[in-house]
Design a protein around this motif. Structure first.
Motif, PDB file in Angstrom:
ATOM      1  N   GLY A  12     -12.236  -2.341  75.314  1.00  0.00           N
ATOM      2  CA  GLY A  12     -11.679  -1.486  74.274  1.00  0.00           C
ATOM      3  C   GLY A  12     -11.148  -2.295  73.105  1.00  0.00           C
ATOM      4  N   ASP A  13     -10.768  -1.593  72.054  1.00  0.00           N
ATOM      5  CA  ASP A  13     -10.185  -2.206  70.850  1.00  0.00           C
ATOM      6  C   ASP A  13     -11.133  -3.183  70.156  1.00  0.00           C
ATOM      7  N   GLU A  14     -12.415  -2.929  70.239  1.00  0.00           N
ATOM      8  CA  GLU A  14     -13.388  -3.861  69.648  1.00  0.00           C
ATOM      9  C   GLU A  14     -13.565  -3.642  68.151  1.00  0.00           C
ATOM     10  N   GLY A  15     -13.037  -2.508  67.644  1.00  0.00           N
ATOM     11  CA  GLY A  15     -13.234  -2.205  66.214  1.00  0.00           C
ATOM     12  C   GLY A  15     -14.278  -1.115  66.014  1.00  0.00           C
ATOM     13  N   LYS A  16     -14.394  -0.235  67.016  1.00  0.00           N
ATOM     14  CA  LYS A  16     -15.391   0.849  66.930  1.00  0.00           C
ATOM     15  C   LYS A  16     -15.117   1.754  65.725  1.00  0.00           C
ATOM     16  N   GLY A  17     -13.823   2.034  65.469  1.00  0.00           N
ATOM     17  CA  GLY A  17     -13.459   2.914  64.357  1.00  0.00           C
ATOM     18  C   GLY A  17     -13.908   2.330  63.029  1.00  0.00           C
ATOM     19  N   ASP A  37      -6.544  10.724  73.634  1.00  0.00           N
ATOM     20  CA  ASP A  37      -5.705  10.004  72.671  1.00  0.00           C
ATOM     21  C   ASP A  37      -5.189   8.683  73.247  1.00  0.00           C
ATOM     22  N   ASN A  38      -5.808   8.225  74.342  1.00  0.00           N
ATOM     23  CA  ASN A  38      -5.616   6.825  74.762  1.00  0.00           C
ATOM     24  C   ASN A  38      -6.309   5.899  73.763  1.00  0.00           C
ATOM     25  N   ALA A  39      -7.310   6.418  73.064  1.00  0.00           N
ATOM     26  CA  ALA A  39      -8.015   5.633  72.043  1.00  0.00           C
ATOM     27  C   ALA A  39      -7.128   5.476  70.815  1.00  0.00           C
ATOM     28  N   GLY A  40      -7.264   4.338  70.157  1.00  0.00           N
ATOM     29  CA  GLY A  40      -6.540   4.123  68.908  1.00  0.00           C
ATOM     30  C   GLY A  40      -7.481   3.419  67.950  1.00  0.00           C
ATOM     31  N   HIS A  41      -8.129   4.188  67.074  1.00  0.00           N
ATOM     32  CA  HIS A  41      -9.143   3.601  66.197  1.00  0.00           C
ATOM     33  C   HIS A  41      -8.556   3.372  64.813  1.00  0.00           C
ATOM     34  N   THR A  42      -8.290   2.099  64.519  1.00  0.00           N
ATOM     35  CA  THR A  42      -7.664   1.759  63.248  1.00  0.00           C
ATOM     36  C   THR A  42      -8.719   1.722  62.149  1.00  0.00           C
ATOM     37  N   LEU A 125      -1.376   0.456  86.851  1.00  0.00           N
ATOM     38  CA  LEU A 125      -2.623   0.178  86.121  1.00  0.00           C
ATOM     39  C   LEU A 125      -2.347  -0.194  84.673  1.00  0.00           C
ATOM     40  N   GLY A 126      -1.140   0.149  84.206  1.00  0.00           N
ATOM     41  CA  GLY A 126      -0.862  -0.080  82.781  1.00  0.00           C
ATOM     42  C   GLY A 126      -1.584   0.946  81.928  1.00  0.00           C
ATOM     43  N   THR A 127      -1.572   2.215  82.360  1.00  0.00           N
ATOM     44  CA  THR A 127      -2.240   3.251  81.557  1.00  0.00           C
ATOM     45  C   THR A 127      -1.462   3.468  80.260  1.00  0.00           C
ATOM     46  N   THR A 128      -2.058   4.231  79.374  1.00  0.00           N
ATOM     47  CA  THR A 128      -1.379   4.543  78.111  1.00  0.00           C
ATOM     48  C   THR A 128      -0.334   5.655  78.303  1.00  0.00           C
ATOM     49  N   ARG A 129      -0.275   6.201  79.504  1.00  0.00           N
ATOM     50  CA  ARG A 129       0.667   7.289  79.851  1.00  0.00           C
ATOM     51  C   ARG A 129       0.487   8.511  78.968  1.00  0.00           C
ATOM     52  N   ALA A 222     -15.221   5.735  72.825  1.00  0.00           N
ATOM     53  CA  ALA A 222     -13.829   5.299  72.935  1.00  0.00           C
ATOM     54  C   ALA A 222     -13.749   4.352  74.121  1.00  0.00           C
ATOM     55  N   GLN A 223     -12.680   3.581  74.207  1.00  0.00           N
ATOM     56  CA  GLN A 223     -12.508   2.571  75.267  1.00  0.00           C
ATOM     57  C   GLN A 223     -13.687   1.589  75.252  1.00  0.00           C
ATOM     58  N   GLY A 224     -13.893   0.911  76.365  1.00  0.00           N
ATOM     59  CA  GLY A 224     -14.963  -0.087  76.400  1.00  0.00           C
ATOM     60  C   GLY A 224     -15.631  -0.091  77.759  1.00  0.00           C
ATOM     61  N   VAL A 237      -9.267   0.836  85.360  1.00  0.00           N
ATOM     62  CA  VAL A 237     -10.232   1.419  84.433  1.00  0.00           C
ATOM     63  C   VAL A 237      -9.628   2.685  83.840  1.00  0.00           C
ATOM     64  N   THR A 238     -10.374   3.311  82.943  1.00  0.00           N
ATOM     65  CA  THR A 238      -9.946   4.609  82.429  1.00  0.00           C
ATOM     66  C   THR A 238     -10.655   5.702  83.229  1.00  0.00           C
ATOM     67  N   SER A 239     -10.643   6.935  82.756  1.00  0.00           N
ATOM     68  CA  SER A 239     -11.107   8.034  83.608  1.00  0.00           C
ATOM     69  C   SER A 239     -12.297   8.815  83.065  1.00  0.00           C
ATOM     70  N   ARG A 271      -7.630  -7.449  76.201  1.00  0.00           N
ATOM     71  CA  ARG A 271      -7.424  -6.408  77.212  1.00  0.00           C
ATOM     72  C   ARG A 271      -5.970  -5.949  77.118  1.00  0.00           C
ATOM     73  N   VAL A 272      -5.745  -4.635  77.196  1.00  0.00           N
ATOM     74  CA  VAL A 272      -4.360  -4.124  77.335  1.00  0.00           C
ATOM     75  C   VAL A 272      -4.273  -3.482  78.707  1.00  0.00           C
ATOM     76  N   GLY A 273      -3.125  -3.585  79.339  1.00  0.00           N
ATOM     77  CA  GLY A 273      -2.994  -3.041  80.681  1.00  0.00           C
ATOM     78  C   GLY A 273      -3.368  -4.093  81.704  1.00  0.00           C
ATOM     79  N   GLY A 301       1.459  -0.026  71.232  1.00  0.00           N
ATOM     80  CA  GLY A 301       2.197  -1.147  70.649  1.00  0.00           C
ATOM     81  C   GLY A 301       2.304  -2.360  71.571  1.00  0.00           C
ATOM     82  N   ARG A 302       1.677  -2.278  72.775  1.00  0.00           N
ATOM     83  CA  ARG A 302       1.784  -3.405  73.718  1.00  0.00           C
ATOM     84  C   ARG A 302       1.010  -4.615  73.203  1.00  0.00           C
ATOM     85  N   PRO A 303       1.536  -5.851  73.442  1.00  0.00           N
ATOM     86  CA  PRO A 303       0.752  -7.029  73.058  1.00  0.00           C
ATOM     87  C   PRO A 303      -0.532  -7.054  73.875  1.00  0.00           C
TER      88      PRO A 303
HETATM   89  P1  IMO Z   1      -9.953   2.312  72.255  1.00  0.00           P
HETATM   90  O1  IMO Z   1     -10.812   3.533  72.040  1.00  0.00           O
HETATM   91  C1  IMO Z   1      -7.981  -0.432  74.963  1.00  0.00           C
HETATM   92  C2  IMO Z   1      -6.802   1.092  78.918  1.00  0.00           C
HETATM   93  C3  IMO Z   1      -5.313   1.183  79.179  1.00  0.00           C
HETATM   94  C4  IMO Z   1      -5.286   0.916  80.665  1.00  0.00           C
HETATM   95  C5  IMO Z   1      -6.541   1.645  81.151  1.00  0.00           C
HETATM   96  C6  IMO Z   1      -6.269   3.022  81.719  1.00  0.00           C
HETATM   97  O2  IMO Z   1      -8.870   2.128  71.261  1.00  0.00           O
HETATM   98  O3  IMO Z   1     -10.806   1.096  72.445  1.00  0.00           O
HETATM   99  P2  IMO Z   1      -5.695   5.325  80.495  1.00  0.00           P
HETATM  100  O4  IMO Z   1      -4.533   5.704  79.633  1.00  0.00           O
HETATM  101  O5  IMO Z   1      -7.022   5.462  79.846  1.00  0.00           O
HETATM  102  O6  IMO Z   1      -5.639   5.991  81.855  1.00  0.00           O
HETATM  103  O7  IMO Z   1      -5.462   3.746  80.815  1.00  0.00           O
HETATM  104  O8  IMO Z   1      -7.396   1.747  80.037  1.00  0.00           O
HETATM  105  N1  IMO Z   1      -7.263   1.789  77.692  1.00  0.00           N
HETATM  106  C7  IMO Z   1      -7.605   1.172  76.550  1.00  0.00           C
HETATM  107  N2  IMO Z   1      -7.553  -0.129  76.199  1.00  0.00           N
HETATM  108  N3  IMO Z   1      -8.476   0.450  74.086  1.00  0.00           N
HETATM  109  C8  IMO Z   1      -8.571   1.757  74.426  1.00  0.00           C
HETATM  110  O9  IMO Z   1      -9.178   2.660  73.642  1.00  0.00           O
HETATM  111  C9  IMO Z   1      -8.076   2.174  75.691  1.00  0.00           C
HETATM  112  N4  IMO Z   1      -7.985   3.365  76.327  1.00  0.00           N
HETATM  113  C10 IMO Z   1      -7.495   3.114  77.551  1.00  0.00           C
HETATM  114  O10 IMO Z   1      -4.612   0.202  78.444  1.00  0.00           O
HETATM  115  O11 IMO Z   1      -5.484  -0.459  80.913  1.00  0.00           O
END
Ligand code: IMO
Ligand code: MG
Length: 427
Positions: A12-17, A37-42, A125-129, A222-224, A237-239, A271-273, A301-303
């Protein structure tokens, strides 16, 4: 024209947006197909700087129809706030449509995401909650509520009452928390439903018409890939599936309609989480990447954990997605680095592995084997023509293309639109 899926190739966070915002110039349609809304596309463009969580990054192009697909889970207050913010910045949102089949994130999903994480303790797991896991679980368990359900209040109330009876039992009896009131949730979501009504549609006919008209359609992931529930580092992983295959399911078109699959990668990896990450740099180099590229989560906002480019993971990502081309972002982050490393294989005890293992217990033991390339002085953020890149930067890209057996057609050297450079013509 073509149907193009834009997929995150890493965690995730590769710059898809940024890539979608750039490619949307010629697009007739942009549709988000997975995640929530776990995605954050800047996206940074003449309208300002935005962190889009649900609205597709094509929204800034007035001629581009934007769709939130059935594969997305929608948190109504987040979506409404996002639409509001866009409108306040002068962005027209009348070309946005939300699938009536998209599932909703409900207040209990958010509560349960937090409670489940706390129950996991040190193994969190370090989810985005944001309630993503619980909402997708309910979809599959046939206990979800869909956007379209909000439009029929009597049926919605009946469905909500029976689901909430079960959710309240879990909240009270498993977690010792207070129950949620049916009346309050009902009122709140009816209010959201009224606001969302103009956007909610059966998106099938809209997409099929765009395909019939031979439009350029971008499916925004979204995600990766490494967060995919099947192919990622399970259970970290995500869901929902961020893969190219998720693109056809998440908007309801045949896989036969997809013509191009763009894998988006950073020049390094983040990687976040929680979860294994073989090339993670816990030293000052990792810190330097984080600082230079401002690697802090757009959603939480997590590093972000930073590391060298992992070509083993990237090759695997290519195998499960079938990329036809790649976009590489953040190349400017390496300006001034004396050398740059690429992980080309893993060492596992006395073995050399060149494939990405499916078991995280194995991945956790993998040590990266690096190839080292010369860096360049830079800065490259002002360069607009690929031929002007320092030879070392071109060499780095060529080596990645060779390792991934796929052309890199787009390279970004900064966060603004004009800092996206076409190496070769795209679709
Ligand atoms: P974009 O679209 C980076 C990570 C979370 C956590 C795991 C599960 O901006 O690339 P979740 O809340 O989905 O149940 O969390 O997935 N995660 C992402 N990491 N970019 C994202 O989206 C992410 N969406 C979820 O940090 O490790
Ligand atoms: Mg993100």
């Amino acid at each position: 024209m073509a149907v193009v899926v834009i997929v995150g190739g890493q965690w995730g966070d590769e710059g898809k947006g940024k890539v979608v915002d750039f490619l949307a110039e010629k697009a007739d349609m942009v549709a988000r197909f997975s995640g929530g809304d776990n995605a954050g596309h800047t996206v940074i463009n003449p309208y300002g700087e935005f962190r889009l969580h649900l609205v597709p990054a094509g929204i800034f192009r007035a001629h581009t129809t934007c769709i939130v697909g059935n594969g997305v889970v929608v948190n109504p207050p987040v979506l409404l706030e996002e639409i509001n913010n866009l409108q306040e910045h002068g962005v027209d949102t009348s070309h946005l449509f939300i699938s009536d089949r998209a599932h909703l994130i409900m207040p209990y999903h958010i509560l349960l995401d937090g409670l489940e994480e706390e129950r996991r303790g040190g193994k969190a797991l370090g989810t985005t909650r944001r309630g993503i896991g619980p909402a997708f679980s309910d979809k599959i368990a046939r206990m979800g509520i869909r956007t379209g359900d909000l439009l029929n209040k009597d049926a919605f109330r009946n469905r909500l009452s029976s689901i909430l009876e079960f959710k309240n039992a879990v909240l009270c009896k498993v977690y010792g928390k207070s129950p949620l009131s049916v009346d309050e949730v009902f009122e709140q979501y009816c209010h959201y439903g009224d606001k969302l009504r103009p956007f909610v549609r059966d998106i099938g006919p809209i997409i099929r018409e765009a395909i019939r008209n031979n439009g350029l359609i971008l499916l925004e992931g979204a995600q990766g890939t490494l967060l995919d529930p099947d192919f990622g580092t399970y259970p970290y992983v995500t869901s929902s599936s961020p893969l190219a295959g998720g693109g056809s399911l998440g908007v309801g078109i045949s896989p036969r309609e997809i013509n191009h699959i763009v894998g988006v990668f950073k020049a390094y990896i983040t990687r976040v989480g929680s979860g294994p990450m073989p090339t993670e740099l816990k030293d000052e180099v990792g810190e330097l990447i984080r600082r230079k590229a401002n690697e802090y989560g757009a959603t939480t906002g997590r590093p972000r954990r930073c590391g060298w480019f992992d070509a083993v993971a990237a090759r695997f990502s290519g195998e499960v997605n079938g990329f036809t081309e790649l976009a590489l972002t953040h190349l400017d982050t390496f300006d001034g680095f004396p050398s740059i490393k690429i992980c080309t294989a893993y060492r596992l005890d006395n073995e050399i592995l060149d494939s990405f293992p499916g078991d995280i217990a194995v991945l956790e033991k993998c040590q990266p084997i690096y190839e080292e390339l010369s860096g360049w002085q830079g800065p490259i953020d002002g360069i607009r023509d690929f031929a002007q890149f320092p030879s070392e930067a071109r060499r780095y890209l060529a080596r990645l293309e060779e390792l991934l057996c796929c052309p890199i057609n787009l390279v970004s050297v900064g966060s603004r639109r004009e800092q996206m450079i076409k190496v070769r013509p795209t679709f």
